[in-house]
Design a protein around this motif. Structure first.
Motif, PDB file in Angstrom:
ATOM      1  N   GLU A 162      45.949  -1.443  58.444  1.00 44.77           N
ATOM      2  CA  GLU A 162      47.287  -1.970  58.707  1.00 44.77           C
ATOM      3  C   GLU A 162      47.488  -3.322  58.043  1.00 44.77           C
ATOM      4  OE1 GLU A 162      47.580  -2.006  62.927  1.00 44.77           O
ATOM      5  OE2 GLU A 162      47.849   0.166  63.111  1.00 44.77           O
ATOM      6  N   ARG A 164      45.879  -4.430  55.331  1.00 43.00           N
ATOM      7  CA  ARG A 164      45.977  -4.231  53.879  1.00 43.00           C
ATOM      8  C   ARG A 164      47.330  -3.639  53.505  1.00 43.00           C
ATOM      9  NH1 ARG A 164      44.587  -6.483  50.364  1.00 43.00           N
ATOM     10  NH2 ARG A 164      44.230  -4.767  48.898  1.00 43.00           N
ATOM     11  N   THR A 165      47.814  -2.705  54.348  1.00 41.50           N
ATOM     12  CA  THR A 165      49.125  -2.118  54.090  1.00 41.50           C
ATOM     13  C   THR A 165      50.214  -3.183  54.150  1.00 41.50           C
ATOM     14  OG1 THR A 165      48.420   0.006  55.027  1.00 41.50           O
ATOM     15  CG2 THR A 165      50.792  -0.392  54.873  1.00 41.50           C
ATOM     16  N   ALA A 166      50.097  -4.052  55.155  1.00 39.10           N
ATOM     17  CA  ALA A 166      51.073  -5.137  55.285  1.00 39.10           C
ATOM     18  C   ALA A 166      51.002  -6.071  54.081  1.00 39.10           C
ATOM     19  CB  ALA A 166      50.824  -5.918  56.575  1.00 39.10           C
ATOM     20  N   GLU A 167      49.770  -6.348  53.617  1.00 44.03           N
ATOM     21  CA  GLU A 167      49.616  -7.201  52.438  1.00 44.03           C
ATOM     22  C   GLU A 167      50.261  -6.565  51.210  1.00 44.03           C
ATOM     23  OE1 GLU A 167      45.509  -8.018  51.864  1.00 44.03           O
ATOM     24  OE2 GLU A 167      45.287  -9.181  53.716  1.00 44.03           O
ATOM     25  N   LEU A 168      50.025  -5.254  51.048  1.00 45.29           N
ATOM     26  CA  LEU A 168      50.607  -4.556  49.902  1.00 45.29           C
ATOM     27  C   LEU A 168      52.130  -4.536  49.995  1.00 45.29           C
ATOM     28  CD1 LEU A 168      48.132  -1.550  49.548  1.00 45.29           C
ATOM     29  CD2 LEU A 168      48.372  -3.484  47.990  1.00 45.29           C
ATOM     30  N   GLN A 169      52.634  -4.302  51.210  1.00 46.08           N
ATOM     31  CA  GLN A 169      54.075  -4.307  51.387  1.00 46.08           C
ATOM     32  C   GLN A 169      54.660  -5.673  51.098  1.00 46.08           C
ATOM     33  OE1 GLN A 169      54.455  -2.887  55.423  1.00 46.08           O
ATOM     34  NE2 GLN A 169      54.546  -0.738  54.799  1.00 46.08           N
ATOM     35  N   THR A 170      53.931  -6.723  51.552  1.00 48.36           N
ATOM     36  CA  THR A 170      54.376  -8.089  51.272  1.00 48.36           C
ATOM     37  C   THR A 170      54.367  -8.366  49.780  1.00 48.36           C
ATOM     38  OG1 THR A 170      53.540  -8.859  53.416  1.00 48.36           O
ATOM     39  CG2 THR A 170      53.916 -10.527  51.716  1.00 48.36           C
ATOM     40  N   GLU A 172      54.563  -6.136  47.373  1.00 46.77           N
ATOM     41  CA  GLU A 172      55.634  -5.364  46.747  1.00 46.77           C
ATOM     42  C   GLU A 172      56.989  -6.025  46.978  1.00 46.77           C
ATOM     43  OE1 GLU A 172      55.330  -1.450  48.305  1.00 46.77           O
ATOM     44  OE2 GLU A 172      53.494  -0.950  47.189  1.00 46.77           O
ATOM     45  N   GLU A 173      57.198  -6.498  48.210  1.00 48.46           N
ATOM     46  CA  GLU A 173      58.451  -7.171  48.522  1.00 48.46           C
ATOM     47  C   GLU A 173      58.596  -8.443  47.692  1.00 48.46           C
ATOM     48  OE1 GLU A 173      62.098  -8.094  50.398  1.00 48.46           O
ATOM     49  OE2 GLU A 173      60.942  -6.248  50.146  1.00 48.46           O
ATOM     50  N   ARG A 174      57.480  -9.154  47.534  1.00 46.50           N
ATOM     51  CA  ARG A 174      57.510 -10.385  46.738  1.00 46.50           C
ATOM     52  C   ARG A 174      57.881 -10.065  45.288  1.00 46.50           C
ATOM     53  NH1 ARG A 174      54.298 -15.402  47.053  1.00 46.50           N
ATOM     54  NH2 ARG A 174      54.069 -16.293  44.976  1.00 46.50           N
ATOM     55  N   ARG A 176      59.528  -7.481  44.247  1.00 42.90           N
ATOM     56  CA  ARG A 176      60.926  -7.058  44.204  1.00 42.90           C
ATOM     57  C   ARG A 176      61.859  -8.256  44.242  1.00 42.90           C
ATOM     58  NH1 ARG A 176      65.044  -6.707  47.134  1.00 42.90           N
ATOM     59  NH2 ARG A 176      63.992  -7.499  48.981  1.00 42.90           N
TER      60      ARG A 176
END
Length: 367
Positions: A162, A164-170, A172-174, A176
């Motif tokens: 969770e 690592r997923t949050a880090e990846l999402q962050t 990706e959001e960054r 974007r």
């Protein structure tokens, strides 16, 4: 685990022991430094039936745990050590047979034991049965330990996934956000539209009560306010075109140190020349990041909030990345302005030369 509730699986084993060995009492007891805990019991009556623990002073099991060897007692009243144990006279413990419960890593937890209230000459077959029941008990204990460890490992792994997923999402959001900022500002070729696009992009990702774009004039070594977005009073406290010297300013500090300046509370030191005006406006927290391209410092991108402590390291990091994108747009803008200025000068020179040519042609026949 020592003082955890009785377990049905262990209860079946103690009940089986009383039947196979024809004894009134069987126990799975776990021992720590000063207490003996009954993980399971079969055959205890009265107050003992409800008790889940007892002091080690009444324990036979501690002797098996300490020696790590089976303790076989046919008549405790004749035993040199156990005959003085209170359990002999008060609880009627006469015969005892206990097998230590030793884990796979060599730790002695307690015993599987049986008790008789009359002398009992334990046979090899009975001891064999007791050993088998003890092995089953330790297998159950090991299984529960492994289950707990696997559960903890699973929870830890799930938490890691969770995170690592949050880090990846962050991340990706960054990316974007930075792409959106780049798309918003890269085509702006005048100062007004550039700052409007920058402010609009900032508002989507970093909350602020004031944002400012400050450019550095290297020839005069001063900083000039290029754009400001704020619910400003009229007239604005810090109008466009306001200049600050290098020394003593936030922008000067950023230039000198080449890194972000995060101020959680502008009322606390260090103080800079811009702070008085910002505090009068109610701005209590701020972040200033450098805008540089290929080592050339162009100025600073700044945000401020009326809430002290509003910004953290993540906000500062994101703003610094946005500052890099805005710096590229400013470099393009300055290059465009320079080209436009050169073009204007060339047009002026062209007109001047054309006027000279016409003037000379008018006197071409004069001798």
């Amino acid at each position: 685990m020592l003082d955890s509730p009785p377990d049905e699986a262990f209860d079946r084993l103690t009940q089986l022991a009383t039947v196979l060995l024809k004894v009134p009492v069987a126990l799975v007891s776990l021992v720590d430094e000063d207490r003996e805990y009954y993980k399971s019991q079969s055959g205890l009556t009265g107050a003992l039936a409800d008790a889940r623990e007892s002091p080690l002073s009444r324990s036979f099991c501690k002797h098996a745990v300490e020696s790590r060897e089976p303790l076989i007692v046919a008549d405790a009243r004749r035993h040199a050590v156990l005959r003085s144990n209170p359990a002999v006279g008060e609880d009627g413990v006469i015969a005892y047979a206990g097998i230590p419960l030793i884990t796979s890593d060599g730790y002695a937890l307690g015993t599987f034991c049986v008790v008789d209230r009359r002398p009992h000459a334990w046979t090899e077959d009975e001891i064999g049965v007791l050993r088998a029941l003890a092995r089953s008990t330790i297998s159950e204990i090991e299984l529960r330990r492994l289950t707990r460890e696997l559960s903890l490992m699973s929870s830890s792994l799930q938490s890691e996934v969770e995170a690592r997923t949050a880090e990846l999402q962050t991340a990706e959001e960054r990316q974007r956000v930075l792409l959106d900022v780049n798309n918003a500002v890269v085509t702006c070729l005048d100062r007004t539209s550039l700052f409007s696009a920058t402010a609009a992009a900032l508002q989507r990702v970093i909350p602020f009560d004031r944002a400012a774009l400050v450019l550095h004039d290297p020839e005069r070594d001063v900083f000039t306010v290029l754009g400001v977005v704020e619910p400003a009073p009229v007239p604005p406290i810090i109008p466009l075109g306001t200049e600050w010297p290098h020394d003593g300013s936030r922008a000067g500090w950023v230039l000198d140190h080449g890194r972000t300046l995060l101020t959680r509370d502008l009322r606390e030191p260090p103080s800079f020349v811009e702070h008085d005006a910002l505090l009068r406006e109610g701005i209590l927290a701020g972040v200033s990041v450098p805008m540089a391209v290929k080592g050339k410092f162009l100025g600073t991108l700044n945000v401020g909030s009326r809430v002290p402590g509003r910004y953290g390291e993540e906000d500062a990091s994101l703003l610094a990345a946005i500052g890099e994108q805005v710096a590229l747009a400013i470099e393009n803008l300055l290059a465009y302005e320079e080209i436009a200025s050169l073009k204007s000068r060339l047009e002026e020179e062209k007109l001047y030369l054309q006027e000279e040519v016409r003037a000379e042609s008018a006197f071409g026949d004069v001798v």
